[in-house]
Design a protein around this motif. Structure first.
Motif, PDB file in Angstrom:
ATOM      1  N   TYR A  67       0.825  -1.197   0.000  1.00  0.00           N
ATOM      2  CA  TYR A  67       0.000   0.000   0.000  1.00  0.00           C
ATOM      3  C   TYR A  67       0.865   1.255   0.000  1.00  0.00           C
ATOM      4  CZ  TYR A  67      -3.757  -3.137   1.523  1.00  0.00           C
ATOM      5  OH  TYR A  67      -4.677  -4.152   1.614  1.00  0.00           O
ATOM      6  N   CYS A  68       0.421   2.225  -0.742  1.00  0.00           N
ATOM      7  CA  CYS A  68       1.003   3.546  -0.745  1.00  0.00           C
ATOM      8  C   CYS A  68       0.174   4.415   0.210  1.00  0.00           C
ATOM      9  CB  CYS A  68       0.941   4.090  -2.168  1.00  0.00           C
ATOM     10  SG  CYS A  68       1.417   5.794  -2.395  1.00  0.00           S
ATOM     11  N   ALA A  69       0.826   5.320   0.922  1.00  0.00           N
ATOM     12  CA  ALA A  69       0.117   6.166   1.874  1.00  0.00           C
ATOM     13  C   ALA A  69       0.715   7.563   1.892  1.00  0.00           C
ATOM     14  CB  ALA A  69       0.185   5.562   3.271  1.00  0.00           C
ATOM     15  N   ALA A  70      -0.119   8.541   2.235  1.00  0.00           N
ATOM     16  CA  ALA A  70       0.304   9.935   2.278  1.00  0.00           C
ATOM     17  C   ALA A  70       0.016  10.530   3.654  1.00  0.00           C
ATOM     18  CB  ALA A  70      -0.422  10.739   1.208  1.00  0.00           C
ATOM     19  N   GLU A  71       0.974  11.301   4.144  1.00  0.00           N
ATOM     20  CA  GLU A  71       0.865  11.939   5.457  1.00  0.00           C
ATOM     21  C   GLU A  71       0.969  13.442   5.294  1.00  0.00           C
ATOM     22  OE1 GLU A  71       3.772  12.890   9.132  1.00  0.00           O
ATOM     23  OE2 GLU A  71       4.072  10.946   8.162  1.00  0.00           O
ATOM     24  N   GLN A  72       0.051  14.162   5.931  1.00  0.00           N
ATOM     25  CA  GLN A  72       0.022  15.620   5.794  1.00  0.00           C
ATOM     26  C   GLN A  72       1.069  16.324   6.639  1.00  0.00           C
ATOM     27  OE1 GLN A  72      -3.936  17.085   6.424  1.00  0.00           O
ATOM     28  NE2 GLN A  72      -4.839  15.831   4.847  1.00  0.00           N
ATOM     29  N   GLY A  73       1.666  15.621   7.581  1.00  0.00           N
ATOM     30  CA  GLY A  73       2.642  16.250   8.464  1.00  0.00           C
ATOM     31  C   GLY A  73       4.039  16.206   7.888  1.00  0.00           C
ATOM     32  N   PHE A  74       5.020  16.266   8.812  1.00  0.00           N
ATOM     33  CA  PHE A  74       6.423  16.264   8.420  1.00  0.00           C
ATOM     34  C   PHE A  74       7.172  15.028   8.901  1.00  0.00           C
ATOM     35  CE2 PHE A  74       6.881  20.463   6.636  1.00  0.00           C
ATOM     36  CZ  PHE A  74       5.819  21.160   7.174  1.00  0.00           C
ATOM     37  N   THR A  75       6.502  14.218   9.715  1.00  0.00           N
ATOM     38  CA  THR A  75       7.169  13.082  10.328  1.00  0.00           C
ATOM     39  C   THR A  75       7.378  11.948   9.336  1.00  0.00           C
ATOM     40  OG1 THR A  75       6.089  13.613  12.432  1.00  0.00           O
ATOM     41  CG2 THR A  75       7.054  11.411  12.219  1.00  0.00           C
ATOM     42  N   LEU A  76       8.565  11.376   9.332  1.00  0.00           N
ATOM     43  CA  LEU A  76       8.794  10.168   8.542  1.00  0.00           C
ATOM     44  C   LEU A  76       8.260   8.999   9.367  1.00  0.00           C
ATOM     45  CD1 LEU A  76      12.374  10.781   7.092  1.00  0.00           C
ATOM     46  CD2 LEU A  76      10.158  11.157   6.009  1.00  0.00           C
ATOM     47  N   SER A 101       6.527   5.606  10.789  1.00  0.00           N
ATOM     48  CA  SER A 101       6.505   4.166  10.536  1.00  0.00           C
ATOM     49  C   SER A 101       5.223   3.540  11.073  1.00  0.00           C
ATOM     50  CB  SER A 101       7.720   3.487  11.171  1.00  0.00           C
ATOM     51  OG  SER A 101       7.723   3.698  12.572  1.00  0.00           O
ATOM     52  N   ASP A 102       4.366   4.339  11.645  1.00  0.00           N
ATOM     53  CA  ASP A 102       3.092   3.866  12.179  1.00  0.00           C
ATOM     54  C   ASP A 102       2.004   4.206  11.179  1.00  0.00           C
ATOM     55  OD1 ASP A 102       1.577   4.012  15.469  1.00  0.00           O
ATOM     56  OD2 ASP A 102       0.642   3.570  13.533  1.00  0.00           O
ATOM     57  N   GLN A 103       1.180   3.236  10.851  1.00  0.00           N
ATOM     58  CA  GLN A 103       0.142   3.495   9.851  1.00  0.00           C
ATOM     59  C   GLN A 103      -0.812   4.592  10.306  1.00  0.00           C
ATOM     60  OE1 GLN A 103      -2.629   0.241   9.183  1.00  0.00           O
ATOM     61  NE2 GLN A 103      -2.052  -0.706  11.130  1.00  0.00           N
ATOM     62  N   ASN A 104      -0.923   4.808  11.597  1.00  0.00           N
ATOM     63  CA  ASN A 104      -1.813   5.860  12.099  1.00  0.00           C
ATOM     64  C   ASN A 104      -1.276   7.261  11.809  1.00  0.00           C
ATOM     65  OD1 ASN A 104      -3.783   4.120  13.250  1.00  0.00           O
ATOM     66  ND2 ASN A 104      -2.378   3.699  14.928  1.00  0.00           N
ATOM     67  N   ASP A 105      -0.023   7.357  11.392  1.00  0.00           N
ATOM     68  CA  ASP A 105       0.542   8.658  11.021  1.00  0.00           C
ATOM     69  C   ASP A 105       0.022   9.126   9.666  1.00  0.00           C
ATOM     70  OD1 ASP A 105       3.794   7.687  12.327  1.00  0.00           O
ATOM     71  OD2 ASP A 105       2.151   8.754  13.318  1.00  0.00           O
ATOM     72  N   TYR A 106      -0.539   8.224   8.880  1.00  0.00           N
ATOM     73  CA  TYR A 106      -0.879   8.502   7.498  1.00  0.00           C
ATOM     74  C   TYR A 106      -2.367   8.769   7.334  1.00  0.00           C
ATOM     75  CZ  TYR A 106       3.870   7.299   6.490  1.00  0.00           C
ATOM     76  OH  TYR A 106       5.236   7.304   6.478  1.00  0.00           O
ATOM     77  N   ASP A 107      -2.661   9.691   6.427  1.00  0.00           N
ATOM     78  CA  ASP A 107      -4.027  10.192   6.273  1.00  0.00           C
ATOM     79  C   ASP A 107      -4.757   9.614   5.068  1.00  0.00           C
ATOM     80  OD1 ASP A 107      -2.155  12.895   7.147  1.00  0.00           O
ATOM     81  OD2 ASP A 107      -3.873  12.351   8.423  1.00  0.00           O
ATOM     82  N   TYR A 108      -4.027   9.236   4.038  1.00  0.00           N
ATOM     83  CA  TYR A 108      -4.648   8.742   2.813  1.00  0.00           C
ATOM     84  C   TYR A 108      -3.942   7.464   2.372  1.00  0.00           C
ATOM     85  CZ  TYR A 108      -6.367  13.511   2.837  1.00  0.00           C
ATOM     86  OH  TYR A 108      -6.954  14.694   3.202  1.00  0.00           O
ATOM     87  N   TRP A 109      -4.743   6.563   1.781  1.00  0.00           N
ATOM     88  CA  TRP A 109      -4.231   5.249   1.391  1.00  0.00           C
ATOM     89  C   TRP A 109      -4.718   4.877  -0.004  1.00  0.00           C
ATOM     90  CZ3 TRP A 109      -1.081   2.257   4.530  1.00  0.00           C
ATOM     91  CH2 TRP A 109      -0.892   2.746   5.833  1.00  0.00           C
ATOM     92  N   GLY A 110      -3.865   4.133  -0.710  1.00  0.00           N
ATOM     93  CA  GLY A 110      -4.285   3.539  -1.964  1.00  0.00           C
ATOM     94  C   GLY A 110      -4.985   2.213  -1.718  1.00  0.00           C
ATOM     95  N   GLN A 111      -5.375   1.572  -2.810  1.00  0.00           N
ATOM     96  CA  GLN A 111      -6.135   0.322  -2.706  1.00  0.00           C
ATOM     97  C   GLN A 111      -5.228  -0.898  -2.577  1.00  0.00           C
ATOM     98  OE1 GLN A 111      -5.394   1.712  -5.549  1.00  0.00           O
ATOM     99  NE2 GLN A 111      -4.666   0.003  -6.790  1.00  0.00           N
ATOM    100  N   GLY A 112      -3.957  -0.724  -2.858  1.00  0.00           N
ATOM    101  CA  GLY A 112      -2.993  -1.813  -2.712  1.00  0.00           C
ATOM    102  C   GLY A 112      -2.724  -2.545  -4.011  1.00  0.00           C
ATOM    103  N   THR A 113      -1.548  -3.139  -4.092  1.00  0.00           N
ATOM    104  CA  THR A 113      -1.166  -3.963  -5.235  1.00  0.00           C
ATOM    105  C   THR A 113      -0.493  -5.231  -4.710  1.00  0.00           C
ATOM    106  OG1 THR A 113       0.000  -3.980  -7.377  1.00  0.00           O
ATOM    107  CG2 THR A 113       1.083  -2.819  -5.559  1.00  0.00           C
ATOM    108  N   GLN A 114      -0.872  -6.369  -5.289  1.00  0.00           N
ATOM    109  CA  GLN A 114      -0.395  -7.655  -4.793  1.00  0.00           C
ATOM    110  C   GLN A 114       1.005  -7.966  -5.336  1.00  0.00           C
ATOM    111  OE1 GLN A 114      -1.989 -10.135  -2.713  1.00  0.00           O
ATOM    112  NE2 GLN A 114       0.085 -10.990  -2.772  1.00  0.00           N
ATOM    113  N   VAL A 115       1.875  -8.367  -4.439  1.00  0.00           N
ATOM    114  CA  VAL A 115       3.201  -8.862  -4.787  1.00  0.00           C
ATOM    115  C   VAL A 115       3.309 -10.288  -4.277  1.00  0.00           C
ATOM    116  CG1 VAL A 115       5.675  -8.652  -4.381  1.00  0.00           C
ATOM    117  CG2 VAL A 115       4.288  -6.602  -4.780  1.00  0.00           C
TER     118      VAL A 115
END
Length: 124
Positions: free
Chosen positions: A95-104, A106-120
């Motif tokens: 999954y790709c995710a986007a965070e509106q803040g500045f923190t790098l 590693s917690d999924q709760n830091d991120y505000d938007y998510w894609g639908q995912g791609t299978q590997v």
């Protein structure tokens, strides 16, 4: 708001490589910290990598260091994940995710938007 669409997943043999890409909508892509996460069957979603707004800073999960590389192109509104030396245990939905803040983050709760995912899927 930003919409994220991942691509590039597929089936690969162990030791092979894949490059995932995430395309973002909107004009403010450069204002988001971007990250990649993955979720294997029966497991919790886990952090893979993150990259700062300008691309100058990156962070990786320990198990991905040296094998995975995250990059972004703010002119094209894309963030990529180059995955080398793949192992069967890398099999997951990524999954790709986007965070509106500045923190790098590693917690999924830091991120505000998510894609639908791609299978590997990595075969042994």
């Amino acid at each position: 708001q930003v919409q994220l669409v991942e691509s590039g997943g597929g089936l690969v043999q162990a030791g092979g490589s894949l490059r995932l890409s995430c395309a973002a909508s909107g004009r403010t892509f450069s204002s988001y910290v971007m990250g990649w996460f993955r979720q294997a069957p029966g497991k919790e979603r886990e952090f893979v990598a993150t990259i700062s707004r300008g691309g100058g800073s990156r962070a990786y999960a320990d198990s991905m260091k040296g094998r995975f590389t995250i990059s972004r192109d703010n002119a094209k509104n894309t963030v990529d994940l180059q995955m080398n030396s793949l192992k069967p245990e890398d099999t997951a939905v990524y999954y790709c995710a986007a965070e509106q803040g500045f923190t790098l983050g590693s917690d999924q709760n830091d991120y505000d938007y998510w894609g639908q995912g791609t299978q590997v899927t990595v075969s042994s």
